[in-house]
Design an enzyme around this catalytic site. Structure first.
Site, short mmCIF file in Angstrom:
data_model
loop_
_atom_site.label_atom_id
_atom_site.label_comp_id
_atom_site.label_asym_id
_atom_site.label_seq_id
_atom_site.Cartn_x
_atom_site.Cartn_y
_atom_site.Cartn_z
CB VAL A 187 0.61 3.33 -5.14
CG1 VAL A 187 0.61 4.74 -4.57
CG2 VAL A 187 0.70 3.34 -6.65
CE LYS A 188 1.49 0.08 -10.43
NZ LYS A 188 1.77 1.49 -10.60
CB THR A 189 2.52 -5.52 -4.60
OG1 THR A 189 1.14 -5.46 -4.98
CG2 THR A 189 2.70 -6.56 -3.52
#
Length: 395
Positions: A187-189
């Site tokens: 879910v991180k960049t």
């Protein structure tokens, strides 16, 4: 119904898949050249001399606490609003946690919050772990000054903030800190599946981080203690030999993970800009719902790399509780999440430290809700989310 929009997700493209497939066809699946290439590229991207990859950001926080020498009898300050791993890493090494309050409108630890936490700790603090919540940065100039005056180590929890800047420095350059910890959860960049990294400007810390992530082993003859066992007859190092001066962990990242991370790193600017554009569109679309619903207040001392789209909702004012709203949004194909229950309110920490007064953190938690935000979204998706939110609130 339209496709489901989770609160966050990875954006994997064909070149990412090709990069992983190339590793799978090669000789190294772990501890190989892709790890080195990724670490070098990440260090160059954030402007730090050293980057040490690891299996997760939780591992990175643990490694950073070990490298900093935190241990039994030491105290570290942690903002109350963060994921549990920030505080847990201090406990892993036997340290005590002093929770700091946060701004109820940003979720960020303010300089005064840090000062009060230091005072409660009696001034004897080994480390401070500021958290760049949702991708927006702490006031690092003030936080660094206060931390240095206290004689403490400064470890940035930058798990939400790859691609952000504080002042003129990229987060991860460690311009005002000793170490920065990143997460590459899906879910991180930037996604590696699971994975993390720690950056630093200090070669001693870098060596400790790298050693502790691989069982604490050393292979450099100059660092050996049992020279009789370590050396061949001609005085050279025995090629098979290693020593463990102190134990570490198996926290290595694999070549598979790092190949994906390296491919994704080349897209970081695009991903960050997409998230900023979407966050700006949320800001405009949510304006008619104020003051009942509004985004996090933006600070003036950083250029965020938005990881989360947090809105603050007056649930009493709208006559609907958070769980009911989340269920209603889910039924319309929109995911949401809560980031986070203040860590000090977790049963483990309440049993350990009681129930500290944290009015800012409690006020933040009472209103926060994370709406969908990821690089694969469009502005039309934002409009759908806000229109659905408005409809459910007004029903």
């Amino acid at each position: 119904m339209s496709s489901f929009l989770p609160y966050g997700r990875q954006l994997i493209e064909d070149d990412d898949i090709a990069a992983v497939a190339e590793v799978l066809r090669g000789d190294w699946l772990t501890t190989g050249p892709s790890v080195t290439r990724f670490e070098e590229a990440l260090a160059a991207r954030v402007g730090a001399p050293h980057a040490v990859s690891c299996s997760s950001a939780t591992a990175g926080l643990h490694l950073a606490c070990m490298a900093a020498g935190i241990g039994p009898g030491d105290t570290a300050v942690v903002p109350a609003v963060t994921f549990v791993a920030t505080a847990n890493a201090v406990r892993y090494v036997g340290g005590e946690v002093m929770f700091a309050d946060v701004d109820p409108d940003t979720g960020l630890m303010r300089p005064d919050d840090l000062t009060r936490a230091l005072a409660r700790a009696g001034g004897a603090v080994k480390a401070v772990l500021p958290v760049h919540m949702a991708g927006q940065c702490e006031d690092m100039t003030a936080i660094s000054r206060i931390t240095r005056e206290a004689g403490a180590v400064l470890i940035e929890d930058a798990c939400h903030a790859l691609g952000a800047t504080a002042g003129n420095a990229p987060i991860g350059a460690c311009a005002q800190s000793d170490m920065s910890v990143f997460s590459f959860h899906p879910v991180k960049t930037l996604a590696m599946g699971e994975g993390g990294a720690v950056t630093t400007r200090d070669p001693v810390l870098a060596e400790r981080l790298a050693r502790f992530r691989s069982h604490g082993l050393v292979r450099d003859l100059a660092r050996m203690e049992n020279l009789g066992l370590a050396s061949a007859a001609d005085g050279s190092a025995n090629p098979w030999y290693y020593e463990m001066p102190e134990p570490g962990f198996n926290y290595r990242a694999s070549d598979i993970q790092c190949a994906l991370g390296l491919s994704q790193l080349g897209k970081l600017d695009r991903f960050v800009e997409a998230r900023r554009r979407l966050a700006d569109h949320y800001e405009a679309q949510l304006a008619p719902l104020a003051p009942m619903v509004r985004p996090l207040r933006r600070t003036g001392f950083s250029n965020p790399a938005w990881h989360l789209q947090v809105v603050l909702i007056d649930f009493q004012g709208i006559g609907m509780d958070r769980a009911a709203l989340m269920r209603a949004l889910h039924a319309q194909g929109i995911g949401s999440q809560v980031h986070y229950l203040p860590v000090a309110r977790q049963p483990y920490y309440e049993r350990l430290y009681g129930k500290p007064e944290l009015p800012g953190a409690d006020a933040y938690y009472a209103r926060c809700l994370s709406l969908p935000l990821f690089a694969g979204m469009t502005e039309a998706h934002v409009e759908r989310v806000v229109a659905t939110l408005q409809k459910e609130i007004e029903n």
